[in-house]
Design an enzyme around this catalytic site. Structure first.
Site, PDB file in Angstrom:
ATOM      1  N   SER A 162       0.855  -1.180   0.000  1.00 59.66           N
ATOM      2  CA  SER A 162       0.000   0.000   0.000  1.00 59.66           C
ATOM      3  C   SER A 162       0.893   1.233   0.000  1.00 59.66           C
ATOM      4  O   SER A 162       2.119   1.123   0.036  1.00 59.66           O
ATOM      5  CB  SER A 162      -0.884  -0.006   1.239  1.00 59.66           C
ATOM      6  OG  SER A 162      -0.070   0.205   2.376  1.00 59.66           O
ATOM      7  N   LYS A 163       0.265   2.376   0.001  1.00 62.12           N
ATOM      8  CA  LYS A 163       1.016   3.638  -0.016  1.00 62.12           C
ATOM      9  C   LYS A 163       2.034   3.706   1.115  1.00 62.12           C
ATOM     10  O   LYS A 163       3.127   4.220   0.950  1.00 62.12           O
ATOM     11  CB  LYS A 163       0.053   4.815   0.131  1.00 62.12           C
ATOM     12  CG  LYS A 163      -0.463   5.294  -1.194  1.00 62.12           C
ATOM     13  CD  LYS A 163      -1.096   6.655  -1.045  1.00 62.12           C
ATOM     14  CE  LYS A 163      -1.363   7.205  -2.432  1.00 62.12           C
ATOM     15  NZ  LYS A 163      -2.021   8.475  -2.423  1.00 62.12           N
TER      16      LYS A 163
END
Ligand code: GLU
Length: 446
Positions: A234-235
């Site tokens: 994810s980010k």
């Protein structure tokens, strides 16, 4: 047979680093085999597809050095062709119009949570007046659908497990399954290399190939990329858009090299140039287990490319003010050894162009004692020949004479000249800045 691969991103957000790896594998496989690499923008989701995302796909691909053959295909523009194929299937008895209403379908789902919906319209019937049907595939009810995947091997699913998928919606727009198959077929794609989140779709897509009597491409589903902690990337783990990595100061060569090694290997080789990758790449050395994204590793690969890059090219990336060529030229060999990214390199070079405000450590170094050493050293420097060896000798002589330890003298000088305490050797800095600038900066801190 010419190998034809494709990259088929949906322009619903930035071009994610994981998608860039998928593109890279497809691109390399085509280039390694003298084949073609095609780009198809899957912009059929009209609500979520945006022009900035389409532009980002093109610019990121170009930045990474992945050129595509011919014009990019825009999937939405082919909607008529997709509908045509659906109707062809109906005419051939391979698909049928289904008039089940949304309410009827919802009622079925509510009553039968996991059961496959079997449309009564499969057997035909008289359409209700004015109703617009969807078109469903008349999927086989028995037997099995087999995927021979390059990474996952041979996997089969019982046809009884699959329902009659919708091919064309009642507004005549194609579903993702239909559009992908028609486009891959029409584009002559021989090898579909994509993320394994699409693996289960492959069984359905094969049913469409079979219904049309088309030869299916080879499939290769690459495992996803996980974060360093093993969780879905994810980010938070650095799963940013390709453009973000450019902003953070990564070189495209380093990104490609790192992504290549993330799921593919060639012995123990870590540094693999694009040219070398084109020579070596095949689908046999793809890892079957998910790779983990490691930002530190990416940085160290980037640092390698910064260190080994042509210095003129590297200097040009610093965008420095006119008239500073000499300073850059003499300091760059030292600065590039210490930078993981271009942003770090630029920050470390800022002192060359203007005296910097001292950071916290530099301020500490510029204590009264530190300034005292600068004051005492100044006249000696002014009398010295301005060459690295002479300056080094001068500073060493002062250290011996004053009885101070090297850092006690070196740190404040470095702090005055660069604003930091973490910089190359002071005599090298002095040469880069030149005599006038060096003396001026030392006097300025006093
Ligand atoms: N458009 C799909 C995606 O971005 C890829 C479809 C495919 O590769 O078959 O996930």
């Amino acid at each position: 047979m010419t190998i034809i691969t494709r990259f088929a991103p949906s322009p619903t957000g930035y071009l994610h680093i994981g998608s860039a790896r998928t593109a890279l594998f497809s691109w390399l496989y085509a280039r390694a085999n003298g084949g073609k690499f095609l780009l198809r923008v899957e912009d059929t989701d009209r609500e979520r597809s945006t022009q900035p995302a389409i532009d980002a796909i093109f610019s990121s691909m170009k930045w990474l050095g992945m050129d595509w053959d011919g014009e990019a295909i825009m999937q939405f523009a082919r909607a008529n062709r997709h509908a045509e194929v659906a109707h062809q299937m109906v005419a051939a008895g391979k698909a049928y119009p289904c008039y089940t209403s949304a309410e009827e379908l919802a009622a079925f789902r509510a009553a039968n949570q996991h059961a496959k919906y079997r449309s009564p319209w499969r057997e035909g019937g008289t359409p209700p007046a004015g109703a617009k049907p969807v078109i469903r595939l008349k999927a086989p009810l028995t037997g099995e659908t087999i995927v021979e995947d390059k990474v996952k091997g041979r996997v089969s699913v019982q046809n009884a497990e699959m329902d009659d998928m919708v091919l064309l919606r009642s507004d005549n727009t194609p579903t993702y399954m239909l559009a992908v198959v028609v486009d891959d077929h029409d584009m002559g794609v021989t090898d579909v290399i994509r993320g394994d989140d699409h693996f289960t779709n492959t069984f359905r897509q094969l049913q469409i190939y079979d219904a049309m009597g088309w030869i299916a491409p080879n499939f290769c589903h690459i495992p996803m990329i996980l974060g360093a902690d093993g969780a879905k990337l994810s980010k938070r783990h650095g799963a940013l858009g390709v453009g973000e990595y450019e902003k953070m100061g990564f070189l495209p060569e380093a990104i490609c090299n790192y992504l290549l090694r993330l799921g593919w290997s060639h012995g123990d080789d870590e540094v693999i140039s694009q040219q070398q990758a084109i020579e070596w790449f095949n689908l046999d050395h793809l890892s079957a287990s998910p790779a983990r994204f490691d930002m530190d590793k990416l940085k160290s690969v980037n640092a390698h490319y910064i260190r080994t890059m042509d210095e003129k090219k590297l200097a040009a990336m610093l965008n420095f003010p006119a008239g500073m060529e000499n300073r850059v030229q003499s300091m760059l060999p030292h600065l590039k050894e210490r930078a993981d990214t271009l942003v770090e390199l630029a920050a470390s070079a800022a002192f060359l162009f203007a005296q910097q405000n001292p950071d916290e450590k530099a301020l500490t170094a510029l204590s009264e004692i530190g300034k005292g050493h600068i004051k005492a050293l100044l006249p000696k420097l002014e009398a010295t020949n301005w060459a690295a060896a002479d300056l080094e000798t001068c500073i060493k002589a002062y250290i011996t004479e004053s009885g101070a330890k090297f850092p006690v003298v070196g740190m404040p000088v470095r702090a005055a000249l660069t604003g930091t305490t973490n910089a190359p050797a002071v005599h090298e800095i002095m040469v880069a800045l030149g005599k006038t600038e060096t003396i001026a900066r030392l006097k300025a801190v006093l």
